[in-house]
Design an enzyme around this catalytic site. Structure first.
Site, PDB file in Angstrom:
ATOM      1  N   PHE A 130      29.739  11.019  72.559  1.00 35.11           N
ATOM      2  CA  PHE A 130      28.486  11.480  73.163  1.00 35.11           C
ATOM      3  C   PHE A 130      27.979  12.659  72.355  1.00 35.11           C
ATOM      4  O   PHE A 130      28.700  13.629  72.135  1.00 35.11           O
ATOM      5  CB  PHE A 130      28.683  11.906  74.619  1.00 35.11           C
ATOM      6  N   ASP A 215      31.537  17.788  66.543  1.00 37.74           N
ATOM      7  CA  ASP A 215      30.708  18.104  67.704  1.00 37.74           C
ATOM      8  C   ASP A 215      31.613  18.832  68.699  1.00 37.74           C
ATOM      9  O   ASP A 215      32.394  18.205  69.418  1.00 37.74           O
ATOM     10  CB  ASP A 215      30.126  16.825  68.306  1.00 37.74           C
ATOM     11  N   LYS A 244      26.959  24.143  75.195  1.00 38.28           N
ATOM     12  CA  LYS A 244      27.512  24.352  76.552  1.00 38.28           C
ATOM     13  C   LYS A 244      28.032  25.761  76.885  1.00 38.28           C
ATOM     14  O   LYS A 244      27.314  26.539  77.479  1.00 38.28           O
ATOM     15  CB  LYS A 244      28.562  23.286  76.829  1.00 38.28           C
TER      16      LYS A 244
HETATM   17  C1  PLP Z   1      26.861  17.810  76.403  1.00 38.13           C
HETATM   18  C2  PLP Z   1      27.122  17.342  75.022  1.00 38.13           C
HETATM   19  C3  PLP Z   1      26.076  17.172  74.097  1.00 38.13           C
HETATM   20  C4  PLP Z   1      24.619  17.303  74.478  1.00 38.13           C
HETATM   21  O1  PLP Z   1      24.293  18.571  74.933  1.00 38.13           O
HETATM   22  P1  PLP Z   1      22.869  18.803  75.661  1.00 38.13           P
HETATM   23  O2  PLP Z   1      22.826  20.288  75.833  1.00 38.13           O
HETATM   24  O3  PLP Z   1      22.910  18.052  76.952  1.00 38.13           O
HETATM   25  O4  PLP Z   1      21.820  18.294  74.763  1.00 38.13           O
HETATM   26  C5  PLP Z   1      26.400  16.824  72.816  1.00 38.13           C
HETATM   27  N1  PLP Z   1      27.676  16.643  72.437  1.00 38.13           N
HETATM   28  C6  PLP Z   1      28.705  16.799  73.298  1.00 38.13           C
HETATM   29  C7  PLP Z   1      30.099  16.605  72.807  1.00 38.13           C
HETATM   30  C8  PLP Z   1      28.471  17.146  74.623  1.00 38.13           C
HETATM   31  O5  PLP Z   1      29.480  17.258  75.470  1.00 38.13           O
END
Ligand code: PLP
Length: 391
Positions: A130, A215, A244
């Site tokens: 994700f 990520d 986050k």
């Molecule tokens: C939450 C998340 C995103 C996206 O973040 P947003 O602030 O919702 O755009 C991208 N990568 C990872 C691994 C995430 O957990």
């Protein structure tokens, strides 16, 4: 009109919170909850942390926004501190995880293309990943449920099985620019990458001249017990996305990079109106003040050990409800045998907030400042909820 005024893109639980304090959340109708979701790993220091409140208030009285037409002191301060505490030499500030990933992907393409390799644009991604909800990041994540109805899919992503180094290596072509993984897949169901896999990806990137992108939007900022999850493996990326926990609840993201990876990200190549504004920077600097205290990460690891011991016993006791516990530090997944949504609903009935994830997992992402007493309270709730589900 039957559509709600707020576009109904979320399946929301019918709770409205009015205030929070530490790991506790209080609803407008007087109920209280132990918050083991932390706004999906965002409220890393819990709710209403006095140091964060103070920093945001002070900044709010001075200056909110100036744009990136001018220098922003808070950006320079935060960037210098993150550089000092990571592999990175430079970073771009934005407002979300998806934007941090967009910058990561753009940085990787430009690294090759500005150097003459015009046909290098493809990125190898992992199944179950994700990376956000923009057009490029849903293509990177590759999940059918996120892509449905949003064709044509942004081109340039080749998906391979998470953890399968051979498949990743076989997928490299002369058009490949980069490879991206989460060190622990979050939304995908708390799946931890083997350190050997990350080492293999680093070697593959070096061998084929690719950039390695991590990520760490969810895994970063102390969540796994290190400031960044990749530190457990000893592998450093070329580019890393953060968001986050970075602002402790204030929207802020960052794309960190080595000098080499970012060498063509010069004036005019990328931008954001709000990115790194003084309010976001004041809050993120305050988060870092707390996280860089010598005792902070040891606390995360100690309290995580205690929680893991409790959860391991609970999983063993309630074999009809839970299959296993997995994850790292305070990024924990309970793999369920009954629907994870039933478990989450039952936890709410008993006063604990948790978050769903792929692969029928319940995610526990408590604030990193939770106490031993809160671990005990959460474990007691999970035990009781599981007992009630088994009957
Ligand atoms: C939450 C998340 C995103 C996206 O973040 P947003 O602030 O919702 O755009 C991208 N990568 C990872 C691994 C995430 O957990």
């Amino acid at each position: 009109m039957s559509i709600s005024a707020v576009m109904p893109t979320y399946a929301r639980t019918d709770l409205v919170f009015e205030r929070g304090q530490g790991a506790m959340l209080y609803t407008d109708d007087g109920r209280s909850f132990l918050d083991f979701g932390a706004g999906i790993a965002v409220n890393a220091l819990g709710h209403a942390h006095p140091h964060l409140v103070e920093a945001l208030k002070l900044q709010a009285e001075k200056l909110w926004h100036t744009s990136n037409l001018y220098r922003v002191a808070g950006q320079e301060k935060l960037a210098a501190r993150l550089v000092a505490n990571s592999f990175a030499d430079t970073m771009f500030f934005c407002n979300s995880g998806a934007e941090a990933m967009e910058c990561a992907l753009k940085t990787a393409r430009r690294y090759h293309q500005a150097d003459g390799a015009k046909d290098k644009y493809r990125v190898i991604t992992a199944r179950g990943a994700f990376h956000g909800r923009t057009l490029a990041t849903i293509a990177a994540g590759g999940q059918a449920k996120h892509l449905d109805g949003f064709a044509p899919q942004v081109d340039g992503f080749d998906q391979v099985a998470f953890g399968n180094l051979n498949e990743a290596r076989q997928t490299v072509t002369p058009q490949t620019a980069a490879v991206v993984v989460e060190p622990v897949q979050g939304e995908g169901g708390i799946v931890v990458a083997d350190p050997e896999y990350l080492k293999g990806l680093r070697a593959m990137a070096d061998e084929f001249g690719l950039l390695l992108i991590f990520d760490e939007v969810q895994t970063g900022m102390g969540r796994t017990g290190k400031l960044f999850a990749h530190e457990w493996s000893g592998v450093t990326p070329d580019i890393m996305a953060l968001a986050k926990g970075l602002g402790g609840g204030f929207p802020v993201g960052a794309c960190l990079a080595s000098e080499r990876a970012a060498k063509f990200m010069v004036a005019g190549t990328h931008g954001s109106t709000f990115g790194g504004n003084p309010l976001a920077m004041a809050t993120a600097n305050a988060v870092l003040d707390v996280m860089l205290e010598p005792g902070f990460l040891p606390h995360v690891n100690a309290v995580a050990d205690k929680l893991w011991a409790k959860l391991t016993a609970i999983v063993a006791k309630h074999g009809a409800v839970f299959e296993s516990v997995r994850g790292k530090g305070l990024m924990i997944g309970l793999k369920c045998k009954v629907p994870n949504t039933d478990v989450i609903a039952r936890l709410i009935d008993h006063g604990l907030l948790a978050v769903g994830a792929g692969d029928n997992v319940v995610r526990l992402l408590p604030p990193l400042v939770i106490t031993d007493a809160e671990v005990d309270a959460a474990a007691a709730i999970i035990d009781r909820a599981a007992a009630s589900l088994a009957t």
